[in-house]
Design an enzyme around this catalytic site. Structure first.
Site, short mmCIF file in Angstrom:
data_model
loop_
_atom_site.label_atom_id
_atom_site.label_comp_id
_atom_site.label_asym_id
_atom_site.label_seq_id
_atom_site.Cartn_x
_atom_site.Cartn_y
_atom_site.Cartn_z
N HIS A 252 0.86 -1.18 0.00
CA HIS A 252 0.00 0.00 0.00
C HIS A 252 0.89 1.23 0.00
O HIS A 252 2.12 1.13 0.15
CB HIS A 252 -0.92 0.00 1.23
CG HIS A 252 -0.16 0.02 2.51
ND1 HIS A 252 0.20 -1.15 3.17
CD2 HIS A 252 0.38 1.05 3.21
CE1 HIS A 252 0.92 -0.82 4.23
NE2 HIS A 252 1.05 0.50 4.28
N THR B 277 1.78 1.39 11.39
CA THR B 277 1.64 2.85 11.49
C THR B 277 0.17 3.28 11.46
O THR B 277 -0.14 4.47 11.38
CB THR B 277 2.38 3.58 10.36
OG1 THR B 277 1.70 3.31 9.12
CG2 THR B 277 3.83 3.13 10.27
N THR B 278 -0.71 2.25 11.50
CA THR B 278 -2.15 2.55 11.61
C THR B 278 -2.68 1.77 12.81
O THR B 278 -2.09 0.75 13.20
CB THR B 278 -2.92 2.05 10.37
OG1 THR B 278 -2.77 0.63 10.29
CG2 THR B 278 -2.41 2.69 9.10
N1 LIG Z 1 1.89 1.22 7.41
S1 LIG Z 1 1.52 -0.26 7.82
O1 LIG Z 1 2.30 -1.18 7.02
O2 LIG Z 1 1.69 -0.42 9.25
C1 LIG Z 1 -0.17 -0.57 7.44
C2 LIG Z 1 -0.97 0.39 6.88
F1 LIG Z 1 -0.53 1.64 6.66
C3 LIG Z 1 -2.27 0.08 6.48
F2 LIG Z 1 -3.03 1.05 5.91
C4 LIG Z 1 -2.79 -1.16 6.67
S2 LIG Z 1 -4.38 -1.52 6.09
O3 LIG Z 1 -4.73 -2.86 6.42
O4 LIG Z 1 -4.37 -1.23 4.68
C5 LIG Z 1 -5.50 -0.38 6.80
C6 LIG Z 1 -5.43 -0.50 8.28
O5 LIG Z 1 -6.21 -1.59 8.68
C7 LIG Z 1 -2.01 -2.12 7.29
N2 LIG Z 1 -2.59 -3.34 7.59
C8 LIG Z 1 -2.39 -3.86 8.91
C9 LIG Z 1 -2.85 -2.86 9.96
C10 LIG Z 1 -4.07 -3.46 10.63
C11 LIG Z 1 -4.13 -4.85 10.18
C12 LIG Z 1 -4.94 -5.90 10.60
C13 LIG Z 1 -4.84 -7.13 9.96
C14 LIG Z 1 -3.94 -7.29 8.93
C15 LIG Z 1 -3.12 -6.25 8.53
C16 LIG Z 1 -3.20 -5.08 9.19
C17 LIG Z 1 -0.69 -1.82 7.64
F3 LIG Z 1 0.10 -2.78 8.17
ZN LIG Z 2 2.03 1.67 5.51
#
Ligand SMILES: NS(=O)(=O)c1c(F)c(F)c(S(=O)(=O)CCO)c(N[C@H]2CCc3ccccc32)c1F
Ligand SMILES: [Zn+2]
Length: 262
Positions: free
Chosen positions: A90, A197-198
């Site tokens: 992403h 970071t989210t």
């Molecule tokens: N910058 S980052 O790499 O930390 C990061 C993100 F920036 C982000 F946007 C997401 S997401 O899933 O698209 C949206 C939040 O759920 C994830 N996904 C992660 C966060 C929450 C979650 C839950 C289950 C599986 C994957 C994720 C993420 F790891």
């Molecule tokens: Zn990210």
């Protein structure tokens, strides 16, 4: 739930109220400053497998927080103590009023955007969701995105933004060589222990941030900054999806290992 936002109510300064880990001591992103760096000559170049021969169609989704592309677990990082299989990639970016959009910064310098390729420890966990809250669960590759010449590889993604304009819209895109999204010199990177970071901001991420940026054109960046909405197609008030980056967090007792001297 994902009621959280980057600005206003439920904005990034309020995340810890509903997501306690977001107030933790090993949070990401960070400002990668010279005084934090510890050169480590034993750091091996990042090696990835299966990035180049990805044949499955890829799914692009607007999840309201970012534009996310699913990745097959046949893609993985082979240079870490455990195999980390790819799950999704992403982007984070700024806006037409605020060029900076990267999450990590280098001595205070914010790049226009940043790509994250999220991997999970497939030696120990069966999928991303079970790995996401484990200390050794995730490894994310961070790639800075700067402005330069038109980038035909990133256009495999950016040319489809118009099909995922609103939250929860999905589009299948033809397979392409994902290795070519990565920057030059996979042997030059910063590495530290951090978090998502989210929300829920689990401290479960081994971060690898590459020294060298990739480049996309001014027009490609403009489409990233202006095409997407974080709201559903039928919502009366539509909100642009931009400035979807978290600000740098306290490093506390952490340092950053670095694979190059200069
Ligand atoms: N910058 S980052 O790499 O930390 C990061 C993100 F920036 C982000 F946007 C997401 S997401 O899933 O698209 C949206 C939040 O759920 C994830 N996904 C992660 C966060 C929450 C979650 C839950 C289950 C599986 C994957 C994720 C993420 F790891
Ligand atoms: Zn990210």
């Amino acid at each position: 739930g994902s009621k959280w936002t980057y600005t206003g109510l439920e904005g990034k300064y309020d995340w810890p109220k509903k997501h306690p880990y977001c107030g933790g001591v090993s949070q990401s992103p960070i400002d990668i400053r010279n005084e934090l760096l510890q050169y480590d000559p034993t750091l091996r170049p990042v090696e990835v497998r299966g990035y180049s021969n990805c044949t499955e169609p890829l799914t692009l989704i607007n999840n309201g927080h970012s534009v996310k592309m699913s990745l097959p677990s046949t893609m993985y990082i082979s240079s870490l103590p455990h195999r980390y299989s790819a799950a999704q990639l992403h982007l984070h970016w700024g806006s037409t009023d605020h060029l900076g959009g990267s999450e990590h910064t280098i001595n205070g310098k914010q790049y226009p955007a940043e790509m994250h390729v999220v991997h999970f420890n497939s030696d120990k966990y069966s999928n991303l969701s079970t790995a996401v809250d484990k200390a050794d669960g995730l490894a994310v590759l961070g790639v800075f995105i700067d402005v330069g010449a038109f980038n035909p590889v990133f256009d495999h993604i950016l040319s489809h933004l118009g099909s995922v304009r609103y939250r929860d819209q999905v589009v299948q895109i033809p397979a392409f060589n994902i290795f070519n999204l990565l920057p030059e010199r996979l042997d030059e990177f910063y590495r530290y222990d951090g978090s998502l970071t989210t929300p829920p901001c689990y401290p479960s991420v081994l971060w690898t941030v590459f020294r060298n940026p990739v480049r996309i054109s001014q027009e490609q960046l403009l489409s990233l900054q202006t095409v997407l909405y974080s709201t559903y197609v039928n919502e009366p008030i539509s909100l642009k999806m931009n400035q979807n980056y978290r600000h740098p967090q306290e490093t506390n007792e952490r340092h950053v290992v670095v694979s190059f001297r200069d």
